[in-house]
Design a protein around this motif. Structure first.
Motif, PDB file in Angstrom:
ATOM      1  N   ASN A 107       1.150  18.660  34.775  1.00 57.52           N
ATOM      2  CA  ASN A 107       1.829  17.539  34.119  1.00 57.52           C
ATOM      3  C   ASN A 107       3.307  17.859  34.103  1.00 57.52           C
ATOM      4  OD1 ASN A 107      -0.041  15.639  33.427  1.00 57.52           O
ATOM      5  ND2 ASN A 107      -0.630  16.660  31.530  1.00 57.52           N
ATOM      6  N   ILE A 108       4.172  16.856  34.307  1.00 53.02           N
ATOM      7  CA  ILE A 108       5.575  17.239  34.423  1.00 53.02           C
ATOM      8  C   ILE A 108       6.089  17.943  33.181  1.00 53.02           C
ATOM      9  CG2 ILE A 108       6.506  15.786  36.289  1.00 53.02           C
ATOM     10  CD1 ILE A 108       7.537  13.945  34.041  1.00 53.02           C
ATOM     11  N   GLU A 109       5.572  17.631  32.001  1.00 59.23           N
ATOM     12  CA  GLU A 109       6.055  18.355  30.815  1.00 59.23           C
ATOM     13  C   GLU A 109       5.721  19.844  30.906  1.00 59.23           C
ATOM     14  OE1 GLU A 109       2.980  16.173  29.454  1.00 59.23           O
ATOM     15  OE2 GLU A 109       4.217  15.072  30.879  1.00 59.23           O
ATOM     16  N   MET A 110       4.658  20.159  31.651  1.00 58.85           N
ATOM     17  CA  MET A 110       4.183  21.540  31.686  1.00 58.85           C
ATOM     18  C   MET A 110       4.731  22.335  32.852  1.00 58.85           C
ATOM     19  SD  MET A 110       2.532  21.962  29.041  1.00 58.85           S
ATOM     20  CE  MET A 110       1.908  23.597  29.438  1.00 58.85           C
ATOM     21  N   ALA A 111       5.317  21.654  33.838  1.00 58.46           N
ATOM     22  CA  ALA A 111       5.718  22.371  35.056  1.00 58.46           C
ATOM     23  C   ALA A 111       6.931  23.255  34.772  1.00 58.46           C
ATOM     24  CB  ALA A 111       6.018  21.369  36.161  1.00 58.46           C
ATOM     25  N   GLU A 112       6.749  24.531  34.975  1.00 58.94           N
ATOM     26  CA  GLU A 112       7.794  25.531  34.793  1.00 58.94           C
ATOM     27  C   GLU A 112       8.860  25.324  35.873  1.00 58.94           C
ATOM     28  OE1 GLU A 112       7.543  30.376  34.882  1.00 58.94           O
ATOM     29  OE2 GLU A 112       5.734  29.183  35.182  1.00 58.94           O
ATOM     30  N   VAL A 113      10.116  25.529  35.513  1.00 62.01           N
ATOM     31  CA  VAL A 113      11.191  25.447  36.509  1.00 62.01           C
ATOM     32  C   VAL A 113      11.549  26.866  36.922  1.00 62.01           C
ATOM     33  CG1 VAL A 113      13.587  24.796  36.906  1.00 62.01           C
ATOM     34  CG2 VAL A 113      12.073  23.282  35.598  1.00 62.01           C
ATOM     35  N   VAL A 114      11.463  27.152  38.220  1.00 63.07           N
ATOM     36  CA  VAL A 114      11.780  28.506  38.697  1.00 63.07           C
ATOM     37  C   VAL A 114      12.995  28.493  39.623  1.00 63.07           C
ATOM     38  CG1 VAL A 114       9.411  29.312  38.452  1.00 63.07           C
ATOM     39  CG2 VAL A 114      10.167  28.332  40.639  1.00 63.07           C
ATOM     40  N   THR A 115      13.711  27.378  39.609  1.00 64.03           N
ATOM     41  CA  THR A 115      14.910  27.247  40.430  1.00 64.03           C
ATOM     42  C   THR A 115      15.903  28.366  40.084  1.00 64.03           C
ATOM     43  OG1 THR A 115      14.590  24.868  40.280  1.00 64.03           O
ATOM     44  CG2 THR A 115      16.754  25.628  41.075  1.00 64.03           C
ATOM     45  N   THR A 116      16.543  28.918  41.121  1.00 63.63           N
ATOM     46  CA  THR A 116      17.605  29.895  40.859  1.00 63.63           C
ATOM     47  C   THR A 116      18.951  29.220  41.089  1.00 63.63           C
ATOM     48  OG1 THR A 116      17.366  30.641  43.132  1.00 63.63           O
ATOM     49  CG2 THR A 116      16.278  31.947  41.429  1.00 63.63           C
ATOM     50  N   TYR A 117      19.947  29.600  40.290  1.00 64.98           N
ATOM     51  CA  TYR A 117      21.256  28.950  40.359  1.00 64.98           C
ATOM     52  C   TYR A 117      22.315  29.984  40.719  1.00 64.98           C
ATOM     53  CZ  TYR A 117      18.489  25.836  37.381  1.00 64.98           C
ATOM     54  OH  TYR A 117      17.495  25.047  36.870  1.00 64.98           O
ATOM     55  N   ASN A 118      23.419  29.492  41.248  1.00 72.06           N
ATOM     56  CA  ASN A 118      24.558  30.363  41.521  1.00 72.06           C
ATOM     57  C   ASN A 118      25.787  29.795  40.840  1.00 72.06           C
ATOM     58  OD1 ASN A 118      23.327  32.289  43.334  1.00 72.06           O
ATOM     59  ND2 ASN A 118      23.105  30.526  44.726  1.00 72.06           N
ATOM     60  N   LYS A 119      26.657  30.709  40.427  1.00 70.98           N
ATOM     61  CA  LYS A 119      27.923  30.256  39.867  1.00 70.98           C
ATOM     62  C   LYS A 119      28.865  29.905  41.003  1.00 70.98           C
ATOM     63  CE  LYS A 119      28.152  32.326  35.331  1.00 70.98           C
ATOM     64  NZ  LYS A 119      29.063  32.689  34.269  1.00 70.98           N
ATOM     65  N   LYS A 120      29.642  28.823  40.804  1.00 71.89           N
ATOM     66  CA  LYS A 120      30.675  28.467  41.778  1.00 71.89           C
ATOM     67  C   LYS A 120      31.694  29.604  41.827  1.00 71.89           C
ATOM     68  CE  LYS A 120      31.752  24.232  40.468  1.00 71.89           C
ATOM     69  NZ  LYS A 120      32.397  22.892  40.390  1.00 71.89           N
ATOM     70  N   ASP A 121      32.152  29.880  43.039  1.00 68.91           N
ATOM     71  CA  ASP A 121      33.081  30.984  43.206  1.00 68.91           C
ATOM     72  C   ASP A 121      34.507  30.481  42.984  1.00 68.91           C
ATOM     73  OD1 ASP A 121      34.073  33.446  43.766  1.00 68.91           O
ATOM     74  OD2 ASP A 121      33.922  33.230  45.955  1.00 68.91           O
ATOM     75  N   GLU A 122      34.917  30.284  41.711  1.00 67.22           N
ATOM     76  CA  GLU A 122      36.295  29.875  41.422  1.00 67.22           C
ATOM     77  C   GLU A 122      36.728  30.469  40.089  1.00 67.22           C
ATOM     78  OE1 GLU A 122      35.776  25.524  41.466  1.00 67.22           O
ATOM     79  OE2 GLU A 122      35.962  25.526  39.293  1.00 67.22           O
ATOM     80  N   PRO A 123      38.011  30.679  39.908  1.00 67.82           N
ATOM     81  CA  PRO A 123      38.476  31.326  38.675  1.00 67.82           C
ATOM     82  C   PRO A 123      38.270  30.405  37.468  1.00 67.82           C
ATOM     83  CG  PRO A 123      40.332  30.591  40.008  1.00 67.82           C
ATOM     84  CD  PRO A 123      39.129  30.353  40.827  1.00 67.82           C
ATOM     85  N   LEU A 124      38.027  31.022  36.315  1.00 68.87           N
ATOM     86  CA  LEU A 124      37.870  30.227  35.097  1.00 68.87           C
ATOM     87  C   LEU A 124      39.220  29.637  34.715  1.00 68.87           C
ATOM     88  CD1 LEU A 124      35.553  32.464  32.847  1.00 68.87           C
ATOM     89  CD2 LEU A 124      35.002  31.070  34.865  1.00 68.87           C
TER      90      LEU A 124
END
Lengths: 563, 563
Positions: B232-249
Motif C-alpha cells: 500500500n502506498i502508505e506502507m512503501a518504504e522509500v530507499v531513494t538515495t540523495y546527493n547534495k548539490k555541489d555549490e557553496p552555501l
C-alpha cells in the motif's frame, strides 16, 4: 482428518441446560455449542453433518426442477408492510434500524422478498411456472428457545417458492415437492410421516407437514396402522359410523346430581356410560356465541369448528360470558331450552338415545335426553378430535397416535402474497392475473437434531452413513507403540485414497477415553489398531449393531469398498 | 439446465444506479438484484459463481490445515463489550435488541465469538495450534454502500482464525495462509498482488492485503516493475538515495514573494526547482504539535509520521492552531525560528542546499536556506509517500503505481483479543499464557465482482472456466426447426452425460436476442445449433478469444473433453 488437528471438544458431564437426548449428545460429542439462547455455533463435526444434509436436499430439489439462488437476511420493512406482516408477525420478527434509521426485518422467511423479485422480473405467462429455492440462515425471536436446534432463534432452512399461472400447475409442482421431500427424508433414513395439516382458509389438501416420529415431538399425529395415512390430530377426519341403541325413547326428566359436575362424576353417580352423555361447550366464534355439542367421551376440535363456520377466531367463552348468555356456570351448560344461540353438534350426538346433559342450572342434569326431540341442532358435522382406535379416514386400518417433530412443510399459498404485492402476469389473452404460489420449507439444522434424536443409544450418537461427519473412524490404541502408529497412519492414507472420509484418533489419550469419545461421536465404522497391529490385524466395529470382528487390513479395505 | 426452466432476467438497458462495469454487467446479465441499498439477491447464475468461488476457497483452506465450522450472525453485546469494540466499532456495527431487550450485534467479523469459543474449550498447549474457518454472511452498515458487491452491507466472507502458543507457530500458519491465498487468487485467474499493509502497532510484516489490480480500486499500490514487491502506498518504504548539490552555501535571505504562496507559484517566481524547496506542515500528534518537513516535490505520509512517533492519532493542525502556535497562516509556515515545537524531517530535506522555505509571515520566504545551519531538526526519517520512479524498496527495479480492490487480508492479531477475552492456555510448565492469534479474511461476494471487473469486454462478461456458472452454452437458433431442436437436445444430453455443466437456450426468442444474451452471460464455450444441424455440424465459439469454427458434433465433444 487427524483428530489432533481438528476441534472436537467432547464432554464427560451431561450439560445441565439440555433436556432432550439429541441436544445432550450433540453438546457432549462436540457437534454444537451455544453462543446465546437459541443461537448456536456448528462445530467442525456438526458443520459436516449440516453440509451432508444440504447436499441431499439440493440433489432432490434440483431433480424436482428447483432452481437455487440466495436471498439476503436483511429485508426492508416496506416489503413487510406491503404484505401486512410487519404488524401481523408480532415479536417473533427480529427488527432493527440501519444507521439512517430505516427499519429492516431479519428474514424468518422470504415470501415478501421473492414475490417482489419475481413481480419485478416476470411479466408473461411464458416464463412460468418457476420454482426457486435457497438454503439460508433464518431468524425468529422465539419467546422461549428450547431443545437446542429444535426451537432456535437463528437456524438454517431450505425454503422454496413456486409461481404458476394455474391451480393445476401449482398442484403439479406441489406433488413434485411432496415427492422430493419424501425422497429426502427417506434418504436420511428417518422414520417420518407426511401429515395432512391445517391449511386454514385455503382448505382441502393444501398443506402437508413432514413429521419425524419422536417422543419429544411437540405435535400429535394420527396415523393408520395399515396404510400411509397420517394427519395432525386437529386435521384428522372422523369417519366412525354410529348406531342408535335399540331402546324406546323415555320421557325427559330433570334430576338432582348434587355436587357431581364432571362427566366422570355424573356417569358414576347415574350409573351410565360416558358415551350416553352430551358435553356442551359455549364458544365465541368471530365474536358470535355458538353452542358446540359432542359426546361425553369425545373432545371438541376447534379447528373443525373454525372450518365448519369459515371463521377466523374460535375461543371458549369465559365464565362471565357463559353466565350472561346461558345463565349458568360453564359446568352446567346443556342444549335444552337455550335460545338465540346457534347450536352445532358432532355427528355422534345424533345417535344418542336417552342420554344425559346439563340443565343450565346448579346441581341439575337432564336424563332421557333425545336430540332433535328435546333440542334442535342447526348443523351436525364432524367436530370432534379423532381417537386411537377410530377407523382410519382412508378406510384402511385403525388410527394410532404418535408424537412428531416437524421437519418440513409444503403449502399452497394461492394468491395471498401475489395479491398483496401485486405480482401479476399477462395471460395468453393479454389479461393481467395474480400469480399463484406455493411454498416449501425444510428445517436443515432442525433435521440434524431430529436425526440425532432418532439415531442414538446409551453410548452416544449413531449416525446413518449418508450424514455421518466421517465414514470411518480409525483409533490407534497406543500412540507410543510404533507398530500401531505406523499401521494406523498407513490405513488412514489407504482409506483416504480409496475415497473414504476418515477421522483418525491420533491423540495421546488413554484408550478408554478414545473408545468412549468414538462411541459418543458415532461414526458408522470403527477400525481399532491395537496389539495385533504387528500381524496386520485390526478390529472392525459396526457402531449401529455393535458387531465386532478381527480382520486383516487388506480384507477390511475390500469389505468397506464393497459396502 | 434449460433456460426455459431457470431464471436469468437479462436487461438491455444499462441500470442507472450502477457506476462500474462489473456492477452494470452483473445486473444486466441477471446475476444479481438489489433488495435494498448494499443488500443483494444472488440470482441463480450469480449463486453458481459464488458456489464455485467457495469451493476453491474451501479446497485451499483445507489443504492449508484449516478446519471449517459455522458461527452465528447474532452475537451477544456482552462479547463485544469484553473486547471493547461495542463502543469502538461505531455505526458500522448493526445492532438490535431481542424481544427481552437484550442487545445483539450482527457480526461484521467473528474475533469475539471464536475467541470466546476457543477460550471455553481449550486449556492446554497440547490442543494448539488450531486454525478454524467459516464461509458466512456478514453485516456492515456502510455509510455509503456503493459499487454493487464491492461495498455492500450484507456480504459473504470466508474468515479464518488461528490460535498459537508461540509467535513462531503463528508465523508458520501465517505463511501457510499467505500461500493458500496466493493459490486461491491464482486459480481464479486474477491479476493480483499481495501487498504489505498497515499493521498499526504490531509493526513489521504483520499484515498483507491481497489486491486485485483494477482501475476502479479504492486503494493505491506501489509495486516493483521487476520483482513481486508490492505495498500500500502508505506502507512503501522509500530507499531513494540523495546527493547534495555541489555549490557553496550562500547567505540566508528573506525575500518578498508577494502573492505567490503555493510551492508551484514560488518556484516559478524565484526561477528555482521544486526539489529545492521545503514544505513545512504543522501536525497535531496525539494532542502535541509537531512540524513535519518534506521536499516541495514530495508529500507527507502521515502513517509514517504516526509510526515514527508511535502515535495513535495524527491530524493536520487547523488554521487557528497554526496561527496560535506558529503565528502565521498555514501557507507561510517554515522551520526557521520556530520554537517549542518538535521538528521532524524527511531524509531528502537534509540534502537540500541553498533552498527556499516559508518565513512564518505574510508575503515572505527565506532563500538560501540550509538545514542544520539555519534550523534544527529533531529527527530525520523516511516520512514521505513513495513516488512512481523511485527505486523499489526490495532493491529490484523501480516503483510503479496501480489501483487495487482488496479481496483478502491476512493479519497477525497477536494477543489483542485473547488478552481482552482472557483466552489463555497452560504451557508445558503449567503456566497460564495468552493465546497468540492470527486472522485471515476473503471477501467471497466481493471476489465475484472483482472477477467480473477483470474479465469482461464490450459485449458482456467473460468468465474464467473455473468460476463460470456453466461450462458450455448451447444455443438453438430456431426452436421451430425440428432438426435443430432435436440435435440441440441431443448435444445437451450428451454433454451432460460427459460431465459438463451445460446451459441450453431453448427459449422461443429471436436469434439476435439469444446471441446477445449469450455474450452478456459470458460462458466460456458456446455451441450454436443452426442451419447445418441437418449435417450434424455446429458452430463452436470461444467467448474469450472470439474464435469461431464449424465442427461435427462428435469431434466437438471430443475436443471439449480433451480441454
Amino acid at each position: 482428518m487427524k483428530q489432533s488437528n481438528t476441534f472436537i471438544p467432547t464432554l464427560r458431564e451431561v450439560p445441565s441446560d439440555a433436556e432432550i437426548k439429541s441436544h445432550k449428545l450433540l453438546l457432549r460429542a462436540g457437534f454444537i455449542r451455544q453462543v446465546a439462547s437459541g443461537v448456536y455455533t456448528y462445530m467442525p463435526l456438526g458443520w459436516r453433518v449440516l453440509q451432508k444434509i444440504e447436499k441431499i436436499v439440493r440433489e432432490e430439489m434440483d431433480k424436482a426442477g428447483g432452481v437455487e439462488l440466495l436471498m439476503p437476511a436483511l429485508q426492508p420493512a416496506e416489503l413487510w408492510q406491503e404484505s401486512g406482516r410487519w404488524n401481523d408477525y408480532g415479536p417473533e420478527l427480529m427488527r432493527l434500524n440501519d444507521r439512517h434509521e430505516r427499519p429492516f426485518a431479519l428474514g424468518p422467511t422470504h415470501e415478501e422478498v421473492i414475490t417482489a423479485l419475481v413481480r419485478d422480473e416476470i411479466k408473461s405467462y411464458k416464463r412460468l411456472p418457476l420454482t426457486l429455492y435457497q438454503i439460508q440462515t433464518k431468524f425468529r425471536d422465539e419467546k422461549r428457545p428450547r431443545m437446542g436446534l429444535l426451537r432456535g432463534r437463528e437456524f438454517v432452512m431450505k425454503d422454496a417458492y413456486s409461481f404458476h399461472t394455474t391451480r393445476e400447475s401449482l398442484d403439479e409442482t406441489y406433488e413434485k415437492m411432496y415427492e422430493a421431500y419424501s425422497n429426502i427424508f427417506s434418504r436420511l433414513g428417518l422414520n417420518f410421516r407426511a401429515v395432512i395439516a391445517d391449511s386454514g382458509s385455503i382448505g382441502g389438501k393444501g398443506t402437508h407437514e413432514f413429521m419425524v416420529l419422536s417422543e419429544i415431538g411437540e405435535d400429535t399425529i394420527a396415523f393408520s396402522d395399515e396404510s400411509d395415512y397420517a394427519a395432525n390430530i386437529e386435521m384428522a377426519e372422523v369417519v366412525t359410523t354410529y348406531n342408535k341403541k335399540d331402546e324406546p325413547l323415555k320421557e325427559l326428566q330433570k334430576v338432582n346430581t348434587g355436587e357431581h359436575k364432571t362427566i366422570e362424576d355424573v356417569v358414576t353417580f347415574l350409573k351410565i356410560q360416558s358415551e350416553d352423555t352430551i358435553k356442551s361447550l359455549l364458544f365465541k366464534v368471530d365474536g358470535e356465541f355458538v353452542l358446540v355439542l359432542v359426546r361425553g367421551d369425545h373432545e371438541v376440535n376447534d379447528v373443525k369448528v373454525k372450518n365448519l363456520l369459515d371463521a377466523s377466531v374460535v375461543e371458549l367463552a369465559t365464565p362471565e360470558e357463559t353466565e350472561r348468555i346461558i345463565g349458568c356456570q360453564i359446568g352446567n351448560v346443556g342444549p335444552i331450552g337455550v335460545q338465540n344461540v346457534k347450536v352445532i353438534a358432532d355427528i355422534a350426538v345424533q345417535y344418542i338415545v336417552n342420554g344425559v346433559c346439563g340443565a343450565n342450572e346448579e346441581h341439575m342434569h337432564y336424563v332421557n335426553v333425545n336430540p332433535d326431540r328435546d333440542f334442535q341442532v342447526d348443523t351436525y358435522a364432524d367436530l370432534r378430535f379423532i381417537q386411537e382406535g377410530d377407523p382410519s379416514p382412508d378406510g384402511k386400518g385403525t388410527v394410532k397416535f404418535a408424537k412428531g417433530i416437524e421437519v418440513g412443510h409444503v403449502f399452497k399459498l394461492g394468491t395471498k402474497y401475489s395479491n398483496a404485492l401485486n405480482a401479476t402476469f399477462l395471460d395468453e389473452n393479454g389479461r393481467s392475473q395474480p400469480m399463484i404460489m406455493g411454498c416449501y420449507g425444510i428445517g436443515i439444522s432442525r433435521l440434524m437434531m431430529a436425526i440425532a434424536e432418532q439415531f442414538a443409544d446409551d453410548k452416544g450418537l449413531v449416525w446413518p452413513e449418508v450424514v455421518s461427519p466421517y465414514q470411518v473412524h480409525i483409533l490407534i490404541v497406543n500412540m507410543k507403540d510404533e507398530t500401531q502408529t505406523s499401521l494406523g497412519f498407513d490405513v488412514y492414507h489407504r482409506l483416504q485414497k480409496a475415497g473414504f472420509e476418515v477421522l483418525l484418533d491420533d491423540r495421546n489419550e488413554r484408550a478408554g477415553v478414545k473408545f468412549a469419545d468414538s462411541d459418543l461421536i458415532g461414526i458408522p465404522t470403527r477400525i481399532t489398531i491395537g496389539k495385533k497391529a504387528s500381524d496386520g490385524i485390526v478390529e472392525m466395529k459396526d457402531r449401529q449393531t455393535g458387531e465386532v470382528k478381527e480382520i486383516a487390513v487388506d480384507q477390511m479395505i475390500n469389505e468397506l469398498a464393497k459396502a
